[in-house]
Design a protein around this motif. Structure first.
Motif, PDB file in Angstrom:
ATOM      1  N   SER A 523      12.805 -14.783 -14.911  1.00  0.00           N
ATOM      2  CA  SER A 523      12.071 -13.517 -14.949  1.00  0.00           C
ATOM      3  C   SER A 523      11.621 -13.196 -16.363  1.00  0.00           C
ATOM      4  O   SER A 523      10.486 -12.746 -16.584  1.00  0.00           O
ATOM      5  CB  SER A 523      12.956 -12.383 -14.412  1.00  0.00           C
ATOM      6  N   TYR A 524      12.476 -13.431 -17.337  1.00  0.00           N
ATOM      7  CA  TYR A 524      12.103 -13.190 -18.727  1.00  0.00           C
ATOM      8  C   TYR A 524      10.942 -14.080 -19.147  1.00  0.00           C
ATOM      9  O   TYR A 524       9.988 -13.616 -19.792  1.00  0.00           O
ATOM     10  CB  TYR A 524      13.309 -13.434 -19.637  1.00  0.00           C
ATOM     11  N   PHE A 525      11.029 -15.348 -18.818  1.00  0.00           N
ATOM     12  CA  PHE A 525       9.923 -16.255 -19.151  1.00  0.00           C
ATOM     13  C   PHE A 525       8.631 -15.815 -18.466  1.00  0.00           C
ATOM     14  O   PHE A 525       7.550 -15.833 -19.065  1.00  0.00           O
ATOM     15  CB  PHE A 525      10.266 -17.693 -18.731  1.00  0.00           C
ATOM     16  N   ALA A 526       8.742 -15.416 -17.199  1.00  0.00           N
ATOM     17  CA  ALA A 526       7.545 -15.043 -16.446  1.00  0.00           C
ATOM     18  C   ALA A 526       6.864 -13.818 -17.041  1.00  0.00           C
ATOM     19  O   ALA A 526       5.623 -13.743 -17.084  1.00  0.00           O
ATOM     20  CB  ALA A 526       7.918 -14.792 -14.984  1.00  0.00           C
ATOM     21  N   GLN A 552      13.154 -11.246 -25.457  1.00  0.00           N
ATOM     22  CA  GLN A 552      13.222 -11.889 -24.151  1.00  0.00           C
ATOM     23  C   GLN A 552      13.224 -13.412 -24.277  1.00  0.00           C
ATOM     24  O   GLN A 552      14.021 -14.107 -23.632  1.00  0.00           O
ATOM     25  CB  GLN A 552      12.046 -11.447 -23.289  1.00  0.00           C
ATOM     26  N   MET A 553      12.331 -13.945 -25.107  1.00  0.00           N
ATOM     27  CA  MET A 553      12.256 -15.397 -25.276  1.00  0.00           C
ATOM     28  C   MET A 553      13.527 -15.933 -25.922  1.00  0.00           C
ATOM     29  O   MET A 553      14.019 -17.014 -25.568  1.00  0.00           O
ATOM     30  CB  MET A 553      11.039 -15.759 -26.114  1.00  0.00           C
ATOM     31  N   LEU A 554      14.074 -15.193 -26.866  1.00  0.00           N
ATOM     32  CA  LEU A 554      15.331 -15.610 -27.493  1.00  0.00           C
ATOM     33  C   LEU A 554      16.454 -15.673 -26.466  1.00  0.00           C
ATOM     34  O   LEU A 554      17.215 -16.658 -26.406  1.00  0.00           O
ATOM     35  CB  LEU A 554      15.679 -14.630 -28.615  1.00  0.00           C
ATOM     36  N   SER A 555      16.557 -14.641 -25.639  1.00  0.00           N
ATOM     37  CA  SER A 555      17.611 -14.613 -24.618  1.00  0.00           C
ATOM     38  C   SER A 555      17.367 -15.653 -23.538  1.00  0.00           C
ATOM     39  O   SER A 555      18.304 -16.348 -23.117  1.00  0.00           O
ATOM     40  CB  SER A 555      17.673 -13.214 -23.990  1.00  0.00           C
ATOM     41  N   LEU A 607      10.204 -17.165 -32.114  1.00  0.00           N
ATOM     42  CA  LEU A 607      11.576 -16.658 -32.031  1.00  0.00           C
ATOM     43  C   LEU A 607      12.347 -17.350 -30.912  1.00  0.00           C
ATOM     44  O   LEU A 607      13.550 -17.602 -31.043  1.00  0.00           O
ATOM     45  CB  LEU A 607      11.558 -15.148 -31.800  1.00  0.00           C
ATOM     46  N   GLY A 608      11.646 -17.682 -29.835  1.00  0.00           N
ATOM     47  CA  GLY A 608      12.307 -18.382 -28.748  1.00  0.00           C
ATOM     48  C   GLY A 608      12.750 -19.792 -29.104  1.00  0.00           C
ATOM     49  O   GLY A 608      13.674 -20.333 -28.488  1.00  0.00           O
ATOM     50  N   LEU A 609      12.120 -20.405 -30.102  1.00  0.00           N
ATOM     51  CA  LEU A 609      12.496 -21.753 -30.507  1.00  0.00           C
ATOM     52  C   LEU A 609      13.748 -21.785 -31.383  1.00  0.00           C
ATOM     53  O   LEU A 609      14.291 -22.871 -31.629  1.00  0.00           O
ATOM     54  CB  LEU A 609      11.337 -22.409 -31.267  1.00  0.00           C
ATOM     55  N   ILE A 610      14.210 -20.645 -31.865  1.00  0.00           N
ATOM     56  CA  ILE A 610      15.390 -20.629 -32.729  1.00  0.00           C
ATOM     57  C   ILE A 610      16.613 -21.228 -32.029  1.00  0.00           C
ATOM     58  O   ILE A 610      17.308 -22.078 -32.607  1.00  0.00           O
ATOM     59  CB  ILE A 610      15.662 -19.199 -33.222  1.00  0.00           C
ATOM     60  N   PRO A 611      16.950 -20.837 -30.778  1.00  0.00           N
ATOM     61  CA  PRO A 611      18.106 -21.477 -30.126  1.00  0.00           C
ATOM     62  C   PRO A 611      17.940 -22.979 -29.954  1.00  0.00           C
ATOM     63  O   PRO A 611      18.931 -23.712 -29.967  1.00  0.00           O
ATOM     64  CB  PRO A 611      18.177 -20.767 -28.771  1.00  0.00           C
ATOM     65  N   VAL A 612      16.703 -23.451 -29.817  1.00  0.00           N
ATOM     66  CA  VAL A 612      16.481 -24.895 -29.670  1.00  0.00           C
ATOM     67  C   VAL A 612      16.886 -25.618 -30.950  1.00  0.00           C
ATOM     68  O   VAL A 612      17.548 -26.668 -30.914  1.00  0.00           O
ATOM     69  CB  VAL A 612      15.007 -25.176 -29.318  1.00  0.00           C
ATOM     70  N   PHE A 613      16.511 -25.073 -32.111  1.00  0.00           N
ATOM     71  CA  PHE A 613      16.873 -25.705 -33.375  1.00  0.00           C
ATOM     72  C   PHE A 613      18.381 -25.629 -33.622  1.00  0.00           C
ATOM     73  O   PHE A 613      18.981 -26.578 -34.135  1.00  0.00           O
ATOM     74  CB  PHE A 613      16.116 -25.045 -34.526  1.00  0.00           C
ATOM     75  N   VAL A 614      18.988 -24.516 -33.252  1.00  0.00           N
ATOM     76  CA  VAL A 614      20.447 -24.415 -33.380  1.00  0.00           C
ATOM     77  C   VAL A 614      21.131 -25.456 -32.498  1.00  0.00           C
ATOM     78  O   VAL A 614      22.096 -26.123 -32.900  1.00  0.00           O
ATOM     79  CB  VAL A 614      20.906 -22.991 -33.029  1.00  0.00           C
TER      80      VAL A 614
END
Length: 904
Positions: A523-526, A552-555, A607-614
């Motif tokens: 739902s957040y992505f949508a 939303q993208m971060l979560s 901002l959504g890519l931050i968890p990917v790098f972590v």
């Protein structure tokens, strides 16, 4: 420079001094050194902000200005800091003394420039091409009124009029509180007599103020407010010390004092009087010395105060009073109730919350009617506190009831239905009046909002969270099509409720229902994808909505990674999860590019890519063993590399991101390339990590017709990343001697030289983008000395078995002699080349190296190395300096005419 900016600078410098001195006395010397460095840099920047415009004006008016370099200041700062870290007191003294000397010389030159400009302006014999503009001398433009009338009213009441009188009233109120506490605890008279005396004096002060209103209105109102405030405080002390035996009598006395307050306020048309009395009434329970009020007592007491506010607002449209009442009730009363409330008081507190909500609903309705009657043509709502009175009161009241009955579905659904019914009735009542059409529409929206809350509440457990999220998605899409701001904010609120409810299951119940988190994640992505799918949708997205999409993208990305790890049961689950998330982001990004999404998509994506790098960093750490990276399978290695390439494409597509926010794009692109590069030579990670970034740097260097790629390397973060590799690789690499053949003819030295070349090119770009030339010169010198010194240290370690990366290096005579000869040779090569090509800036760069050599000889070699090597160091360095003085004198200036250069 504006006055406010100057004050901020002064406050910043004072904070640095205080923190630095405090850290020194607490024996945390590293903080003192950092504060000292920040203080030095801030002072230099402060003076440069004055010197640079003055020098430019002087140049435009054809005045002679002596060029002032800040390189000596930076060098002296570095000497002092290094001396402090190594406990070399002599180096600290030399650094500080040199810095003060060069700084005072800089100030003297600044004073000379300002004097020349002042003389030219006072005696304009020649035309001046530039007019000196002083922002402080220009007439101030009328500032637009603040959007918050409450803040403006506070400023006007505090800072205008008679400030001494207001301070005196505040001091007297505090004195009365202390007097009552002292009387309660120490005086020998009966407590009833004491409080009666205080009440009598307070009443007399009130009467005196009313009698003086025709002579001095402001002073009279202050006395009346002081007297009424004292009466409220005395009443509380009397009740809570059992002087007044029953709550009924206390309530009657309170109503009497409140009635007097209302009468005096209305008769004198003074909101200041009622404000003073009301604020004291709100804080009176917290002045008691005997016991704390219970939650029910405080909330019930606030009901009485708010009823008085409702009566007063029914007669006079004093919006500020309504706002203060709302804020005090929600913040003070609500916080106290959650802190002191007990489980058995829940039903009573629910009733009191409902009463408060009804009061504020009436206040908002009555206030809008009074305002509309006075000025129908200009009636409109302010965006913050006015809206809060209409939307905030019922929503906050419902939130309190929802949280108090968190696991009771019937209470929650019943409260939603009750609120919806109330606002349906208010909508029917208000829509008959054209003057409050906007209010009636707001009531209709609130009715729909409370009706929309019922279906998710009735769902079972975690399905309720999915219901919140899906309903929020549907309403958000509806809001975009109908261009309804209220519906969009409602959808955002439902999404927030869904996210907070999911945390309840994870934190309190220690459960992880997959279906719930899958629904929430998708739902957040949508929401973000739909919001950026059309130009008409993107035009409705303001900064607050974009910030919400970023969260939303971060979560959503974090949830997606955790869900994939839980779903995939394979030995390569980490890399597979990373590959899936990267590919998913790449597909979404390509779809957004087809929809021509711009910055409204870029910021949530970044901002959504931050968890990917972590997550990628966790994978690298997990695969590291004794300084090398060991990939379990070929799939892990190739999958990780492919993920890095996809992330690189995400940062570079579209290239608009480089122009929008080059710092973010530079960081993401270099980090992604470094990820992929780590898979090339996993046995030599410090070499492997920079291979692709260096190739990308070389490719950007040759893109002369595309300035965006140069802008990419002008980002400060790129400089920081390169500098971090230059420092860390030499200190921590465990494979520095792998494949060592000869000095420079080995993998590590070759890569170090390539990084140095790229670093110097980036510094040249930084100069063009406005970075201070002094900082650039210092960084060039230090990077050159750092890497070249380590090349020599590795060679000495291989051939002469000297210490390497140990403290013994500082005491080894061979190492120190080699470093002295290396540095003076670099200075000789640099300065002779600069003298031949007439490059003054390059010559100064070599001269800086020579200064460092001289300081090393005097401060270190003179006392820390053996006699023979010390003699050779001084003789060798002196001989080379002598050659420099003869062969490479300082150029007169930069050579701009190619034909004037001497032939080689």
């Amino acid at each position: 420079m504006g006055k406010g900016q100057s004050e901020i600078r002064m406050i910043w410098l004072m904070v640095l001094i205080i923190v630095g001195v405090g850290a020194w006395f607490l024996d945390v010397r590293i903080f003192t050194y950092l504060c000292g460095l920040a203080f030095v840099m801030s002072v230099m920047q402060y003076v440069d902000a004055i010197y640079s415009p003055a020098a430019q004006i002087a140049a435009e008016t054809h005045l002679s200005v002596q060029e002032s370099s800040k390189v000596p200041l930076y060098l002296c700062s570095i000497i002092a800091i290094v001396g402090g870290i190594l406990d070399w007191e002599f180096a600290i003294a030399v650094g500080i003394t040199g810095w003060v000397f060069f700084f005072l010389r800089w100030l003297r030159r600044l004073e000379g420039v300002l004097n020349q400009i002042q003389t030219r302006l006072q005696h304009p014999q020649t035309p001046v091409s530039s007019v000196v503009e002083n922002p402080q001398s220009q007439p101030h433009e009328t500032q637009p009124a603040s959007s918050s009338e409450l803040i403006e009213q506070f400023k006007q009441w505090i800072f205008q009029g008679n400030p001494v009188l207001k301070v005196a009233i505040l001091v007297l109120v505090i004195g009365i509180i202390l007097l009552l506490r002292f009387a309660t605890e120490h005086w020998q008279l009966s407590l009833a007599v004491k409080l009666a005396i205080v009440a009598g004096i307070s009443g007399a002060v009130t009467a005196l103020g009313y009698w003086m209103q025709t002579k001095n209105r402001s002073f009279a109102l202050a006395l009346e407010g002081l007297g009424l405030a004292a009466l409220f405080l005395t009443l509380f002390f009397a009740y809570y010390n059992a002087v007044i035996p029953t709550l009924a009598i206390a309530g009657l006395c309170f109503a009497l004092i409140m009635g007097v307050t209302l009468i005096l306020s209305l008769k004198q048309q003074s909101i200041e009087l009622v404000l003073m009395a009301m604020i004291i009434a709100y804080i009176a329970p917290f002045t008691l010395p005997v016991r704390n009020a219970t939650a029910i007592e405080l909330i019930a007491y606030y009901v009485v105060i708010n009823l008085a506010v409702a009566v007063l607002s029914t007669l006079r449209p004093w919006k500020m009073l309504n706002q203060i009442a709302f804020l005090m009730t929600v913040i003070v009363g609500g916080g106290y109730a959650f802190y002191q409330g007990k489980e058995f008081e829940k039903n009573t507190l629910t009733f009191l919350v409902a009463v408060h909500t009804a009061i504020f609903v009436w206040l908002s309705f009555r206030f809008s009617q009074l305002i509309a009657k006075e000025d129908i043509a200009q009636f409109k709502l302010k965006p913050v506190l006015d809206i809060a009175l209409i939307f905030g009161a019922p929503l906050v009241g419902y939130i309190f009831i929802y949280l108090m009955h968190f696991e009771e579905t019937r209470w929650q659904a019943g409260a939603s239905l009750a609120f919806a019914a109330v606002y349906a009735g208010l909508y029917q009542l208000s829509k008959r009046h054209q003057a409050v059409l906007l209010i009636s529409q707001s009531y209709f929206s609130l009715m729909l909002i409370f009706l929309a809350l019922i279906p998710p509440i009735l769902l079972h457990k975690q399905w309720s969270v999915i219901g919140w999220a899906v309903e929020g998605l549907i309403i958000f899409i509806y809001a975009l099509y109908r261009q309804s701001d209220i519906s969009r904010y409602l959808a955002m609120g439902l999404m927030i409720v869904a996210g907070l409810s999911s945390l309840y299951y994870l934190v309190e119940l220690n459960e992880f229902p997959n279906e719930m988190y899958w629904g929430l994640c998708l739902s957040y992505f949508a929401v973000v994808v739909v919001a950026n799918s059309r130009e008409s949708f993107r035009q409705q997205l303001g900064s607050s909505t974009i910030a919400f999409h970023c969260l939303q993208m971060l979560s959503a990305t974090t949830m997606l990674i955790v869900l994939l790890l839980d779903e995939i049961e394979h030995s390569s689950q980490l890399v597979m999860s990373l590959l899936i998330v990267s590919g998913f982001y790449l597909l979404i990004n390509e779809a957004m590019l087809r929809c021509k999404a711009t910055w409204t998509w870029l910021f949530p994506k970044w901002l959504g890519l931050i968890p990917v790098f972590v997550f990628a960093l966790i994978i690298v750490i997990d695969q590291s063993q004794q300084g090398i990276i060991v990939w379990p399978t070929l799939f892990d290695r190739l999958g990780f590399a492919l993920s890095g390439l996809m992330l690189t494409a995400l940062w570079l597509r579209p290239l608009l991101g480089v122009r929008t926010e080059k710092e973010w794009v530079s960081f993401g692109t270099l980090t992604s390339l470094a990820m992929t590069s780590l898979t090339l030579l996993p046995g030599m990670p410090y070499i492997s990590v920079v291979i692709l970034p260096l190739l990308f740097c070389a490719w950007c260097y040759w893109q002369l017709d595309n300035p965006d790629w140069k802008m990419f390397w002008q980002a400060h973060i790129s400089l920081v990343l390169m500098a971090s590799w230059i420092i860390c690789s030499q200190l921590f690499s465990q494979q520095a001697f792998q494949g060592y053949i000869l000095p420079i003819i080995n993998p590590f030295d070759l890569v170090s030289i390539a990084v140095l070349a790229g670093f110097i090119w980036m510094l040249s770009l930084q100069v063009k983008s406005g970075l201070d030339k002094g900082i650039v010169a210092v960084l060039m010198v230090l990077s050159l000395l750092w890497l070249s010194s380590y090349i020599v240290l590795r060679a000495l370690h291989v051939y002469l078995n000297t210490p390497f990366n140990e403290m013994a290096v500082w005491g080894n005579a061979t190492v120190q002699l080699s470093l002295t000869l290396l540095w003076v040779s670099l200075a000789f090569i640099t300065m002779s080349l600069a003298s031949r090509k007439q490059l003054r800036s390059v010559w100064i760069l070599g001269g800086s190296i020579l200064v460092i050599v001289t300081l090393k000889l005097v401060l270190f070699d003179l006392s820390h190395i053996g006699t023979l090597t010390r003699v050779i160091s001084f003789l060798g360095a002196g001989f080379v300096m002598l050659m420099i003085a003869y062969i490479a004198p300082i150029p007169e200036g930069e050579n701009t005419n190619p034909s004037s250069r001497p032939s080689p």
